[in-house]
Design an enzyme around this catalytic site. Structure first.
Site, PDB file in Angstrom:
ATOM      1  N   ASP A   1     -44.341   3.254   3.708  1.00  0.00           N
ATOM      2  CA  ASP A   1     -44.806   3.637   5.047  1.00  0.00           C
ATOM      3  C   ASP A   1     -46.298   3.326   5.190  1.00  0.00           C
ATOM      4  OD1 ASP A   1     -45.723   5.603   3.382  1.00  0.00           O
ATOM      5  OD2 ASP A   1     -45.062   7.293   4.617  1.00  0.00           O
ATOM      6  N   SER A   2     -46.889   2.784   4.109  1.00  0.00           N
ATOM      7  CA  SER A   2     -48.242   2.227   4.210  1.00  0.00           C
ATOM      8  C   SER A   2     -48.231   1.015   5.135  1.00  0.00           C
ATOM      9  CB  SER A   2     -48.778   1.849   2.826  1.00  0.00           C
ATOM     10  OG  SER A   2     -47.853   1.041   2.129  1.00  0.00           O
TER      11      SER A   2
ATOM     12  N   ASP B   1     -39.252   3.383   2.094  1.00  0.00           N
ATOM     13  CA  ASP B   1     -39.867   4.701   2.267  1.00  0.00           C
ATOM     14  C   ASP B   1     -39.261   5.400   3.487  1.00  0.00           C
ATOM     15  OD1 ASP B   1     -41.744   6.018   0.770  1.00  0.00           O
ATOM     16  OD2 ASP B   1     -43.443   4.853   1.523  1.00  0.00           O
TER      17      ASP B   1
ATOM     18  N   LYS C   1     -37.235   6.152  -0.934  1.00  0.00           N
ATOM     19  CA  LYS C   1     -38.243   7.014  -1.564  1.00  0.00           C
ATOM     20  C   LYS C   1     -38.725   8.009  -0.521  1.00  0.00           C
ATOM     21  CE  LYS C   1     -42.735   5.552  -2.190  1.00  0.00           C
ATOM     22  NZ  LYS C   1     -43.443   6.546  -1.370  1.00  0.00           N
TER      23      LYS C   1
ATOM     24  N   GLU D   1     -41.475  11.682  -0.133  1.00  0.00           N
ATOM     25  CA  GLU D   1     -42.551  12.457  -0.766  1.00  0.00           C
ATOM     26  C   GLU D   1     -42.190  13.928  -0.855  1.00  0.00           C
ATOM     27  OE1 GLU D   1     -46.140  11.741   1.478  1.00  0.00           O
ATOM     28  OE2 GLU D   1     -45.975   9.564   1.252  1.00  0.00           O
TER      29      GLU D   1
ATOM     30  N   GLU E   1     -48.813   9.449  -7.731  1.00  0.00           N
ATOM     31  CA  GLU E   1     -49.982   8.870  -7.055  1.00  0.00           C
ATOM     32  C   GLU E   1     -51.215   9.753  -7.259  1.00  0.00           C
ATOM     33  OE1 GLU E   1     -49.344   7.649  -3.001  1.00  0.00           O
ATOM     34  OE2 GLU E   1     -51.462   7.108  -2.732  1.00  0.00           O
TER      35      GLU E   1
HETATM   36  O1  KIV Z   1     -46.253   3.653   1.192  1.00  0.00           O
HETATM   37  C1  KIV Z   1     -46.711   3.252   0.117  1.00  0.00           C
HETATM   38  O2  KIV Z   1     -47.327   2.186   0.010  1.00  0.00           O
HETATM   39  C2  KIV Z   1     -46.520   4.103  -1.054  1.00  0.00           C
HETATM   40  C3  KIV Z   1     -47.223   3.696  -2.310  1.00  0.00           C
HETATM   41  C4  KIV Z   1     -48.635   4.094  -2.219  1.00  0.00           C
HETATM   42  C5  KIV Z   1     -46.577   4.254  -3.507  1.00  0.00           C
HETATM   43  O3  KIV Z   1     -45.858   5.083  -0.984  1.00  0.00           O
END
Ligand code: KIV
Length: 261
Positions: free
Chosen positions: A40-41, A79, A109, A111, A178
């Site tokens: 989600d970055s 994500d 993934k 969080e 992280e």
């Molecule tokens: O969204 C992302 O890029 C991440 C990484 C920082 C692990 O979750």
């Protein structure tokens, strides 16, 4: 999953990079990266949001689809963005199903720690591999008071270890750590039977992940934990300047780029 398990058993470091489009995903896949994370970055790196928080599932899906279409070898991990999974295991399953069905991802993934164990359990029972994400969790940065190292001190470290156990016991296939002190990440890696993937968590994890724009030097600033393995931003800037000059000086297109008939 087999490769993940084997890598941990054999002590072979796993490689993961973020990817948000087909162009870069193809390069990373061909270069032998094990896992492509459609993070989600995407929000702060590609969509110019200030953080990952505004990213929506509908913004993520086309990126996941593009990466999945070109990945021949790498596992594609999608994500789940903020607000798309926390409310209940059912909400989490519904979003994860979209990532697999519409996006073509192999795994998801999200969080959070022990409080999301039921979410992990339901997805695992439904056949969806889950990556956990502990330590600094960007979607909670408002609560955490900014981008800060997590797991410092005895109590916080024990809490992190307990969270990692809870995720793995619920079926998580790997856990991203992280911005965690290296000794804490090492402890988690030692006690967990599934691989840890570190970002700003030292060299003791089972694998490493970086945001590709940090890894390749696409931006003028990158976090302390991210080594710049190239200066692609500068190279692209240079190529762009050269192209613009050639057009303005009418040296491009040259005769060899021109159809006479
Ligand atoms: O969204 C992302 O890029 C991440 C990484 C920082 C692990 O979750």
């Amino acid at each position: 999953m087999h490769h993940l398990r084997q890598a941990k058993e054999r002590g072979e470091p796993l490689t993961m990079l973020t990817a948000y489009d087909a162009l870069t995903a193809r390069i990373f896949d061909e270069a032998g990266i094990d896992m492509l994370l459609v993070g989600d970055s995407l929000g702060d790196n590609m969509l110019a949001h200030p953080t990952t928080i505004p990213v929506t599932v509908d913004e993520m899906i086309p990126a996941v689809r593009a990466v999945s279409r070109v990945a021949r070898r790498a596992m594609v991990v999608a994500d789940l963005p903020f607000g798309s999974y926390e409310a209940s295991p059912q909400q989490c399953l519904a979003t994860a199903v979209r990532m697999l069905k519409e996006g073509g991802a192999h795994a998801v993934k999200f969080e959070g720690g022990a409080h999301l164990a039921e979410h992990v359990r339901l997805l695992t029972r439904s056949g969806i591999p889950v990556f956990g994400h502990l330590g600094f969790t960007p979607q909670s940065e408002n609560l955490l008071g900014g981008k800060r190292v997590q797991g410092r001190g005895q109590e916080a470290a024990s809490h992190l270890v307990a969270d990692a156990h809870a995720l793995a016991d619920a079926g998580a296939v790997a856990v991203v750590l992280e911005m965690v002190p290296a000794p804490v990440a090492e402890r988690v890696t030692e006690v967990l039977r599934v691989p840890t993937i570190g970002i700003g968590a030292g060299a003791g994890c089972d694998g490493q992940v970086l945001v590709w724009t940090d890894m390749a030097g696409m931006t003028s600033w990158s976090p302390r934990f991210a080594q710049r393995f190239g200066e692609i931003g500068e190279a692209l800037y240079g190529a762009t300047r050269t192209y613009a000059r050639a057009v303005r000086e009418r040296t491009f297109p040259a005769p060899e780029h021109t159809y006479e008939k």
